[in-house]
Design a protein around this motif. Structure first.
Motif, PDB file in Angstrom:
ATOM      1  N   PRO A  17      36.997  52.303  41.731  1.00 22.90           N
ATOM      2  CA  PRO A  17      36.322  51.567  40.668  1.00 22.90           C
ATOM      3  C   PRO A  17      35.151  52.345  40.075  1.00 22.90           C
ATOM      4  N   ARG A  18      35.112  52.351  38.745  1.00 23.44           N
ATOM      5  CA  ARG A  18      33.967  52.954  38.077  1.00 23.44           C
ATOM      6  C   ARG A  18      33.209  51.913  37.270  1.00 23.44           C
ATOM      7  N   ALA A  19      33.660  50.659  37.365  1.00 23.49           N
ATOM      8  CA  ALA A  19      32.974  49.600  36.624  1.00 23.49           C
ATOM      9  C   ALA A  19      32.992  48.293  37.422  1.00 23.49           C
ATOM     10  N   ILE A  20      32.018  47.448  37.135  1.00 27.25           N
ATOM     11  CA  ILE A  20      32.042  46.056  37.591  1.00 27.25           C
ATOM     12  C   ILE A  20      32.136  45.223  36.325  1.00 27.25           C
ATOM     13  N   VAL A  21      33.047  44.265  36.312  1.00 29.77           N
ATOM     14  CA  VAL A  21      33.135  43.367  35.162  1.00 29.77           C
ATOM     15  C   VAL A  21      32.840  41.947  35.644  1.00 29.77           C
ATOM     16  N   ILE A  37      39.907  43.525  29.021  1.00 26.77           N
ATOM     17  CA  ILE A  37      39.464  44.552  29.975  1.00 26.77           C
ATOM     18  C   ILE A  37      40.363  45.785  29.857  1.00 26.77           C
ATOM     19  N   LEU A  43      40.023  49.731  30.902  1.00 27.94           N
ATOM     20  CA  LEU A  43      39.960  49.792  32.365  1.00 27.94           C
ATOM     21  C   LEU A  43      41.252  49.228  32.941  1.00 27.94           C
ATOM     22  N   GLU A  47      40.406  50.294  38.619  1.00 25.08           N
ATOM     23  CA  GLU A  47      39.290  51.049  38.031  1.00 25.08           C
ATOM     24  C   GLU A  47      38.041  50.194  37.874  1.00 25.08           C
ATOM     25  N   TYR A  48      38.197  48.899  38.158  1.00 27.18           N
ATOM     26  CA  TYR A  48      37.032  48.033  38.037  1.00 27.18           C
ATOM     27  C   TYR A  48      37.047  46.955  39.117  1.00 27.18           C
ATOM     28  N   LEU A  87      30.544  54.159  40.526  1.00 29.09           N
ATOM     29  CA  LEU A  87      30.248  52.981  39.692  1.00 29.09           C
ATOM     30  C   LEU A  87      29.060  53.262  38.790  1.00 29.09           C
ATOM     31  N   ARG A  89      29.119  51.726  35.439  1.00 28.02           N
ATOM     32  CA  ARG A  89      29.272  50.874  34.260  1.00 28.02           C
ATOM     33  C   ARG A  89      29.346  49.410  34.700  1.00 28.02           C
TER      34      ARG A  89
END
Ligand SMILES: [Zn+2]
Length: 166
Positions: A17-21, A37, A43, A47-48, A87, A89
């Motif tokens: 994961p490179r993002a938290i949504v 998303i 993403l 990836e999130y 992470l 983003r």
């Protein structure tokens, strides 16, 4: 251990994961959120980290009035940021006609809509307040994006995602 014959198995995916949504759990909106998303935020699954909770960022916007919710959410985010070094983003999404916000309004009364004219304005304000709080974390290069899912004019079965400036 051997699986009994005929047992359905469920595959996991490799996640980096490179993002938290963060978005609301309102079932009417999940399909739209998922599509946005993937197509809007680009993403893919893995990836999130979806942080799905009723009211979206509402829990993070009222540290004084909702201290337990605030602490719970804040600690989760801190943990993710510690665990996954990639992470960088965080995407915050609020949506129109949010029943959690309606409920907060009736629970917190007049205090809830201090300094704003409507729930919609409160929701976009909250996005900005929470963004500022998150940017205070010592994560170099942390990027925050804010969106508001708004009904298309004259209907309540489709939304557009409006980018809210920080
Ligand atoms: Zn909602």
């Amino acid at each position: 251990m051997e699986q009994p014959e005929g047992t359905r198995t469920y595959a996991l995916i490799d996640a980096r994961p490179r993002a938290i949504v963060i978005h609301c759990s309102d079932p009417r909106f999940q399909k739209a959120f998922d599509e946005f998303i993937r197509e809007g935020l680009l993403l893919e699954e893995g990836e999130y980290i979806p942080l799905v909770i009723s009211g979206g960022v509402a829990s993070l916007s009222e540290p004084l009035k909702l201290p337990k919710e605030f602490k719970f959410m804040k600690e989760r985010i801190e943990l993710f940021l510690e665990r996954y070094s990639e992470l960088k983003r965080i995407v915050l999404i609020n949506h129109e006609d949010c029943r959690h916000y309606e409920q907060l309004k009736s629970v917190l009364g007049r205090l809830f809509l201090q300094r704003v004219r409507s729930i919609g304005e409160k929701q976009t304000n909250d996005l900005k307040i929470v963004a500022k709080m998150l940017l205070g974390y010592a994560v170099p290069g942390l990027q925050i994006e804010l969106y508001y899912a708004r009904f298309c004019p004259g209907e309540t079965h489709a939304v557009t995602f409006e980018k809210i400036p920080l």
